[in-house]
Each structure stands twice: as C-alpha cells, then as structure tokens.
Design a protein around this motif. Structure first.
Motif, PDB file in Angstrom:
ATOM      1  N   VAL A  21       0.849  -1.202   0.000  1.00 27.20           N
ATOM      2  CA  VAL A  21       0.000   0.000   0.000  1.00 27.20           C
ATOM      3  C   VAL A  21       0.882   1.247   0.000  1.00 27.20           C
ATOM      4  N   ALA A  22       1.888   1.251   0.869  1.00 23.16           N
ATOM      5  CA  ALA A  22       2.768   2.415   0.971  1.00 23.16           C
ATOM      6  C   ALA A  22       3.529   2.657  -0.333  1.00 23.16           C
ATOM      7  N   ILE A  23       4.067   1.605  -0.920  1.00 23.38           N
ATOM      8  CA  ILE A  23       4.807   1.756  -2.176  1.00 23.38           C
ATOM      9  C   ILE A  23       3.890   2.249  -3.290  1.00 23.38           C
ATOM     10  N   SER A  24       2.685   1.705  -3.372  1.00 24.17           N
ATOM     11  CA  SER A  24       1.727   2.156  -4.387  1.00 24.17           C
ATOM     12  C   SER A  24       1.415   3.638  -4.212  1.00 24.17           C
ATOM     13  N   ALA A  49      -5.717  -1.164  -4.822  1.00 26.76           N
ATOM     14  CA  ALA A  49      -6.953  -1.849  -4.425  1.00 26.76           C
ATOM     15  C   ALA A  49      -6.671  -3.262  -3.912  1.00 26.76           C
ATOM     16  N   VAL A  50      -5.798  -3.984  -4.599  1.00 25.19           N
ATOM     17  CA  VAL A  50      -5.471  -5.358  -4.185  1.00 25.19           C
ATOM     18  C   VAL A  50      -4.765  -5.350  -2.832  1.00 25.19           C
ATOM     19  N   TYR A  51      -3.751  -4.493  -2.685  1.00 23.90           N
ATOM     20  CA  TYR A  51      -3.007  -4.462  -1.428  1.00 23.90           C
ATOM     21  C   TYR A  51      -3.878  -4.011  -0.261  1.00 23.90           C
ATOM     22  N   VAL A  52      -4.733  -3.029  -0.476  1.00 31.44           N
ATOM     23  CA  VAL A  52      -5.617  -2.580   0.604  1.00 31.44           C
ATOM     24  C   VAL A  52      -6.581  -3.692   0.998  1.00 31.44           C
ATOM     25  N   ALA A  55      -4.679  -6.318   2.893  1.00 34.63           N
ATOM     26  CA  ALA A  55      -4.277  -5.805   4.208  1.00 34.63           C
ATOM     27  C   ALA A  55      -5.449  -5.851   5.180  1.00 34.63           C
ATOM     28  N   VAL A  56      -6.616  -5.461   4.707  1.00 36.46           N
ATOM     29  CA  VAL A  56      -7.815  -5.509   5.555  1.00 36.46           C
ATOM     30  C   VAL A  56      -8.149  -6.956   5.915  1.00 36.46           C
ATOM     31  N   LEU A  57      -8.096  -7.841   4.936  1.00 41.50           N
ATOM     32  CA  LEU A  57      -8.427  -9.245   5.199  1.00 41.50           C
ATOM     33  C   LEU A  57      -7.435  -9.903   6.160  1.00 41.50           C
ATOM     34  N   PHE A  58      -6.142  -9.678   5.956  1.00 40.72           N
ATOM     35  CA  PHE A  58      -5.143 -10.258   6.853  1.00 40.72           C
ATOM     36  C   PHE A  58      -5.264  -9.672   8.259  1.00 40.72           C
TER      37      PHE A  58
END
Length: 76
Positions: A21-24, A49-52, A55-58
């Motif tokens: 997320v940070a890199i994106s 969108a994928v990373y967020v 991240a929420v799911l994990f």
C-alpha cells in the motif's frame, strides 16, 4: 504448526500488504509530481486496491484468530 509460527507468518503477510500500500501510494505521489514512472494510473489503482483489500483481510484474520477470545461452548 505452533501458534507463534502461524502468528509470525500472518504478521509478515500483513506487513507485506501494508508495505505494498505504501509503495503504491509513493509511486502515485511521485507520478503526480511529474516523475517518469513505468506504472500507469490504472495499474497503480489496481495494485492499491489489491493491497488494501488483502491488508484488511489479513488484519481481520489476525484479530479474529489471535486477539479475540473464542466463545466458550455451552454444556449440553
């Protein structure tokens, strides 16, 4: 698998997602400043969108699996 190992793996995966997320976000910011980036805005949106979402799911999984106490079973 020992609980500590599974917690560590989930923590590393969650960290990976927040790093993505940070890199994106950083690449998006630099692109808006006019720096030449090899990422299209569409690709950045999809990566973000994928990373967020992961991240929420994990994070949700970690919270439910390791932080919340399991409800006690009722005696029949």
């Amino acid at each position: 698998m020992p609980r500590a190992v599974s917690m560590m793996i989930t923590t590393l995966q969650t960290t990976q997602m927040f790093t993505g997320v940070a890199i994106s976000f950083i690449v998006f910011y630099w692109k808006l400043q006019g720096r030449v980036m090899q990422q299209s805005f569409e690709n950045l949106f999809l990566c973000f969108a994928v990373y967020v979402s992961f991240a929420v799911l994990f994070s949700d999984f970690f919270s439910k699996a390791y932080l919340e106490k399991a409800p006690k079973a009722k005696a029949a």
